[in-house]
Enzyme design. Structure first.
Site, PDB file in Angstrom:
ATOM      1  N   TYR A 478      -4.814   7.621 -34.823  1.00  0.00           N
ATOM      2  CA  TYR A 478      -5.070   8.287 -33.539  1.00  0.00           C
ATOM      3  C   TYR A 478      -4.694   7.349 -32.386  1.00  0.00           C
ATOM      4  CZ  TYR A 478      -7.209  11.173 -29.964  1.00  0.00           C
ATOM      5  OH  TYR A 478      -7.408  11.949 -28.853  1.00  0.00           O
ATOM      6  N   SER A 558      -3.102  15.713 -32.082  1.00  0.00           N
ATOM      7  CA  SER A 558      -3.336  15.606 -30.645  1.00  0.00           C
ATOM      8  C   SER A 558      -2.691  14.322 -30.131  1.00  0.00           C
ATOM      9  CB  SER A 558      -4.836  15.666 -30.350  1.00  0.00           C
ATOM     10  OG  SER A 558      -5.074  15.910 -28.984  1.00  0.00           O
ATOM     11  N   ASP A 642      -3.807  27.165 -28.574  1.00  0.00           N
ATOM     12  CA  ASP A 642      -4.161  25.797 -28.198  1.00  0.00           C
ATOM     13  C   ASP A 642      -3.947  25.642 -26.696  1.00  0.00           C
ATOM     14  OD1 ASP A 642      -4.596  23.119 -27.854  1.00  0.00           O
ATOM     15  OD2 ASP A 642      -3.372  22.487 -29.551  1.00  0.00           O
ATOM     16  N   HIS A 677      -6.883  24.289 -30.789  1.00  0.00           N
ATOM     17  CA  HIS A 677      -6.628  22.867 -30.977  1.00  0.00           C
ATOM     18  C   HIS A 677      -7.266  22.337 -32.252  1.00  0.00           C
ATOM     19  CE1 HIS A 677      -5.054  19.166 -29.383  1.00  0.00           C
ATOM     20  NE2 HIS A 677      -6.217  18.557 -29.448  1.00  0.00           N
TER      21      HIS A 677
END
Length: 716
Positions: A478, A558, A642, A677
């Protein structure tokens, strides 16, 4: 998106698939180019797929339908995909129960009987085993795509306000329910977004909202004026009062909560995803002014507790890893704060229960928890059941016990009941998962990134693994927004692990594992550090024999989707497979959609300066796809609803990859319909998506999973 996706005409080009991967041909749908030119500081930038940003157009709908058909044509030919889906379904089918919370006379908890699309909210009396359904989100819609996003009870537990999300959207409707009769008491409040719910006794509640975008789609149009509103029960929504925010404070994220004693409204206002202003209002006085405690967004602050004399505040002001301070209510501004729990070398988060403070620290991403009294005296370290992640430790002042959850990569989330006075923990709920944790291991290693920084990574695999470079491996990352990746059990990953897979998670810079300094080291002009950390993790796994280029997959969602997109365009030779999910992939225009402007603290924007523009363009995945380069086998995943990271990012990246890729690997996009999302996604959709991801990975690694899932019952 709208229902045009369901009715759009298909484009004629589809993927032709043979039984052998090496012989596959990829006749992607034809994607037109309409060059749009933007100028940044004298530099012209072409954007040939700008038209795909229009999620209301028929052309976009046709493109989405054709791409989905092409992708499913490929995925459907994977011979072992059904076996993966069957095994996922089998594993998923166990009862899941969350830690309970007490509201009024009841203990409330979420439960899923196995394969329900949404968790059901149950309740029972504290000394009873008799349960009853309080709220069942599976009844909100026929297909299970409307979810319960949050619920807040009044202090007496007689009323609750809950918010629902449709199709995974960030837009919310808020309903008020009488907890005795379970009946809705009034019309819902609409257009809430990025909101929590804060009750003012039982009279009404505070919530946050935007006005619907005047230009463009509700799912992609920019939202700028966040408003904190107060809704008085029994009145129409158009009578709701603006408390804070709106046009006077543009591009603020505004939220609020009420202290447990119901005396103070606490308002937080942030320009970005880090740092917030802090305000209070005395609710015991009519028309009391809003008082400023902190007038800038340089640091993070929250009030965690209050009494007649003081506020207890958690802050990272002059303490990047966090500390707890106490402030007199009569003079609560920052110059009067006094340390209660000083900063340590480990990152701090806090909660309260039974007039105690529970300090939760991360040491190399692993949980440690300590109990303090309100004067800052350490009473004990809470003995946790292993090396992993502890969460919870919430409750009311008069509670004698509390509940917390503990999990790791090999331990399903288990709930414990903790007695505050004695410090004793006892197991409360252990899930009955068809998985033997004794057959698996997680090890933490520290590897060296490009600039010499030591980065931790946890690697999980089945015991007996041979480090011969032939193990299929998922590297998940991430690296942003101060988010910490702590060990958590995933039932889906069991399928990967039991078939000889390795699952590796590095704690990249940009995250919060080592406080604000670690976060800042992966932001703006330091963002390349995050990609370098990820690349170094991959190289470590290969060097140490866990895997090889041919058996490695990169995965992230993301901001993690940006991570994968940037890594695969910078190092197309690094891995065999790439999974950029719901990614931020156009770094020059991310701030033009929904609330994307608030991400500027981490990314900077192309409008900030020539240097910032050039830096963003230098790693923006969409702008760095090169003609004639062979990219990894790629499955981009996104969703039509999203409205956090709009799907146009993924659409444009997919179109550019398909147009320029010179290799023999598939470059596909999977676009979920009536999903967002990620939050609130139905179980059925999650299982289908994981079957596609694992199937795609193994197939393109030339691995046939044994799907051997015999359990050693004696060892359980």
């Amino acid at each position: 998106m709208n229902n045009k996706f369901a009715s759009a005409l298909l484009l004629s080009s589809v993927v032709a698939v043979t039984a052998c991967q090496q012989q596959m041909e990829y006749n992607y749908p034809q994607t037109k180019k309409e060059i749009v030119n933007d100028e940044y500081f004298g530099t012209n930038v072409e954007d040939p797929y700008r038209w795909l940003e229009d999620d209301k157009s028929e052309e976009t709908a046709q493109w989405v339908t054709a791409e989905n058909k092409a992708t499913q044509a490929f995925l459907s030919k994977i011979p072992f995909k059904k076996g993966i889906q069957d095994r996922l379904t089998e594993l998923w089918n166990y009862e899941k129960i969350t830690a309970p919370r007490k509201h009024g006379d009841w203990l409330y908890f979420y439960k899923n009987n196995g394969l329900q699309n949404q968790y059901v909210l149950y309740r029972k009396k504290p000394n009873s085993e008799v349960e009853e359904v309080f709220l069942d989100p599976n009844t909100f819609s026929e297909d299970g795509t409307t979810s319960l996003s949050t619920i807040k009870f009044t202090n007496d537990g007689k009323l609750a306000a809950y918010a629902t999300s449709t199709g995974g959207s960030d837009w919310r409707d808020i309903y008020v329910i009488d907890t005795e009769t379970k009946k809705i008491v009034e019309e819902p409040v609409r257009n809430a977004k990025f909101t929590n719910i804060a009750w003012k006794k039982s009279e009404g509640f505070y919530y946050s909202k935007y006005d619907k975008p005047k230009d463009g789609s509700q799912l992609s149009g920019m939202t700028q004026h966040h408003k904190l509103m107060y809704h008085q029960l029994g009145t129409a929504q158009d009578k709701d009062k603006l408390v804070f925010g709106g046009e006077k404070t543009p591009r603020r994220y505004v939220g609020a909560y009420v202290t447990d004693d119901e005396k103070y409204l606490v308002i937080s206002a942030a320009v970005n995803t880090s740092g917030n202003e802090l305000y209070i209002q005395d609710l015991s006085k009519k028309n009391a002014p809003i008082v400023t405690l902190v007038d800038n967004t340089d640091n993070d602050h929250s009030i965690i507790y209050s009494n007649k004399s003081n506020f207890w505040i958690k802050t990272n002001y002059n303490a990047p890893n966090g500390r707890v301070v106490v402030a007199p209510i009569s003079t609560p501004k920052r110059e009067n704060w006094e340390d209660l729990i000083p900063e340590t070398e480990n990152v701090l988060s806090v909660s309260t229960c039974g007039k105690k403070i529970f300090a939760k620290y991360m040491k190399d991403a692993i949980s440690q928890v300590y109990q303090y009294d309100l004067k800052g005296n350490k009473e004990r370290e809470i003995k946790l059941p292993g090396v992993g992640t502890a969460s919870g430790f919430y409750g009311e002042d008069d509670d004698k016990t509390l509940f917390y959850s503990f999990t790791s990569y090999t331990m399903p989330s288990t709930t414990f009941e903790y007695t505050i006075e004695s410090g004793e923990s006892k197991e409360y709920i252990r899930p009955n998962v068809k998985f033997n944790p004794n057959e698996y291991t997680s090890e933490q290693v520290f590897y060296t990134s490009k600039d010499g920084t030591k980065v931790p990574m946890i690697i999980t695999y089945k015991k007996g693994l041979k480090k011969n470079g032939q193990n299929p491996t998922i590297l998940y990352g991430y690296g942003g927004f101060n988010v910490s990746l702590q060990p958590r059990f995933s039932i889906a990953n069991v399928v990967w692990l039991e078939n000889g897979g390795v699952y590796a998670v590095p704690n990249l810079r940009g995250g919060g594992e080592y406080g604000e300094k670690w976060h800042v080291a992966g932001t703006k002009m330091n963002k390349q550090n995050v990609f370098d950390d990820f690349i170094a993790a991959a190289e470590y796994l290969k060097k140490e024999g866990y895997t090889s280029t041919e058996k490695l997959a990169l995965r992230g969602g993301s901001n993690g989707g940006l991570l994968v997109g940037a890594t695969m365009t910078q190092r197309p030779d690094l891995a065999a497979v790439a999974f950029p999910a719901v990614g931020v992939l156009d770094m020059l225009r991310y701030n033009k959609f929904t609330a994307g402007a608030g991400w500027a603290y981490d990314y900077g924007t192309a409008e900030d300066s020539k240097e910032m523009f050039e830096y963003l363009k230098g790693y923006s995945p969409y702008h760095n796809v090169k003609q004639g380069v062979a990219y990894p086998s790629t499955l981009i995943t996104t969703a039509d609803h999203d409205d956090r990271v709009v799907p146009a990012h993924s659409f444009k990246f997919a179109a550019e990859l398909q147009a320029k890729d010179a290799g023999k690997n598939p470059v596909l996009i999977r676009i979920a319909t009536n999903a967002g999302h990620g939050a609130g996604k139905p179980t059925s959709m999650i299982i289908e998506e994981y079957a596609d991801i694992f199937g795609f990975a193994w197939y393109n690694m030339d691995v046939t999973p044994a799907l051997d899932h015999k359990i050693n019952k004696k060892a359980m």
